[in-house]
Design a protein around this motif. Structure first.
Motif, PDB file in Angstrom:
ATOM      1  N   VAL A  55       0.812  -1.212   0.000  1.00 53.27           N
ATOM      2  CA  VAL A  55       0.000   0.000   0.000  1.00 53.27           C
ATOM      3  C   VAL A  55       0.850   1.269   0.000  1.00 53.27           C
ATOM      4  O   VAL A  55       0.463   2.286  -0.579  1.00 53.27           O
ATOM      5  CB  VAL A  55      -0.976  -0.014   1.196  1.00 53.27           C
ATOM      6  CG1 VAL A  55      -0.226   0.077   2.522  1.00 53.27           C
ATOM      7  CG2 VAL A  55      -2.015   1.090   1.084  1.00 53.27           C
ATOM      8  N   ASN A  73      -6.597   4.196   1.096  1.00 46.04           N
ATOM      9  CA  ASN A  73      -6.685   2.803   0.670  1.00 46.04           C
ATOM     10  C   ASN A  73      -8.144   2.395   0.492  1.00 46.04           C
ATOM     11  O   ASN A  73      -8.842   2.086   1.443  1.00 46.04           O
ATOM     12  CB  ASN A  73      -6.010   1.893   1.707  1.00 46.04           C
ATOM     13  CG  ASN A  73      -6.291   0.417   1.442  1.00 46.04           C
ATOM     14  OD1 ASN A  73      -6.428   0.008   0.294  1.00 46.04           O
ATOM     15  ND2 ASN A  73      -6.386  -0.355   2.508  1.00 46.04           N
ATOM     16  N   HIS A 207      -7.842   4.135   5.570  1.00 47.57           N
ATOM     17  CA  HIS A 207      -8.542   2.989   4.996  1.00 47.57           C
ATOM     18  C   HIS A 207     -10.024   3.305   4.766  1.00 47.57           C
ATOM     19  O   HIS A 207     -10.655   3.988   5.574  1.00 47.57           O
ATOM     20  CB  HIS A 207      -8.438   1.780   5.936  1.00 47.57           C
ATOM     21  CG  HIS A 207      -7.028   1.350   6.216  1.00 47.57           C
ATOM     22  ND1 HIS A 207      -6.241   0.737   5.268  1.00 47.57           N
ATOM     23  CD2 HIS A 207      -6.265   1.446   7.346  1.00 47.57           C
ATOM     24  CE1 HIS A 207      -5.057   0.467   5.794  1.00 47.57           C
ATOM     25  NE2 HIS A 207      -5.052   0.882   7.054  1.00 47.57           N
TER      26      HIS A 207
END
Length: 243
Positions: A55, A73, A207
């Motif tokens: 990532v 992400n 995220h």
């Protein structure tokens, strides 16, 4: 929800234990997604395609030439395989549908199950602007199979014409004008969606994944939370994002 009400027993279809109705929307994703891309471009977003093993590699893809301050992400289902994330709670919820040219009425019935199996459901959604009508479907937890199952397709179509006889004028499955069969792997997650910040190998990551089958419904609210988290990381007191 607008115009929400519980349905009395006399209004329930045969075999249905309980139900409700409310006013909603139906998105033609084939039109909506390109529109979103256009909105991003209008606000100066640069698009890059790349294959990432970790990532944090995304931080080096900034068009500015310097390493990005934050990586968002939104890797969906593959958050379970992306290096630095490897979220074992993420799993596919396989959904099979049949897209037809036949038109239904304005109702979009959805059930939480059916007699054909615990992982099969019923829904009929007519997309706007000639997008066809979606007949569904399945919700098979843990299945990675991307191929349409002919037997499931037949059950889906039979259930659809039973709940919406106007699809074929009462002529049955044979009168369905099929555009294509399709399978989608919804990005589900044990414990629900993950929207949080984390520092991974010195890189800040926000995220935003694990939305299962409600990604479109929750997209704006989750995006607003992502903006708040990014602002916390870079020290802004007032959100600057226009999306």
């Amino acid at each position: 929800m607008d115009n929400f009400r519980e349905l009395p027993a006399e209004e329930l279809p045969a075999g249905v234990h309980s139900g409700c109705e409310f006013t909603s929307v139906c998105i033609n994703t084939a039109i909506y997604l390109p529109w979103l891309v256009g909105q991003c471009a209008r606000h100066g977003v640069r698009f890059r395609r790349a294959v990432l093993k970790h990532v944090t590699e995304a931080a080096g893809l900034s068009h500015s030439g310097r390493r990005a301050d934050v990586v968002v992400n939104a890797s969906g289902l593959l958050a379970c395989r992306l290096g630095g994330v490897m979220d074992s709670k993420v799993y596919p919820a396989r959904g099979q549908i049949v897209l037809v040219r036949n038109e239904a009425n304005s109702l979009m019935p959805t059930t939480s199950g059916c007699a054909d199996g615990e992982d099969e459901v019923v829904y009929v959604m007519q997309r706007a602007l000639g997008g066809g009508t979606i007949l569904g479907g399945t919700y098979m937890k843990g299945s990675w199979d991307p191929n349409p199952d002919p037997n499931q397709a037949m059950r889906i179509m039979k259930r659809a014409v039973e709940t919406h006889p106007e699809l074929t004028g009462g002529k049955g499955v044979e009168a369905l004008d099929i555009i294509r069969h399709a399978v989608g792997l919804r990005p589900a997650r044990e414990g629900g969606v993950r929207v949080e910040k984390e520092k991974i190998d010195g890189t800040w990551v926000v995220h935003n994944y694990g939305h299962a089958g409600w990604g479109y419904q929750g997209s704006y609210g989750c995006a607003e939370r992502v903006v708040e988290l990014v602002d916390e990381i870079v020290g802004r007191t007032k959100p600057l994002s226009k999306l």
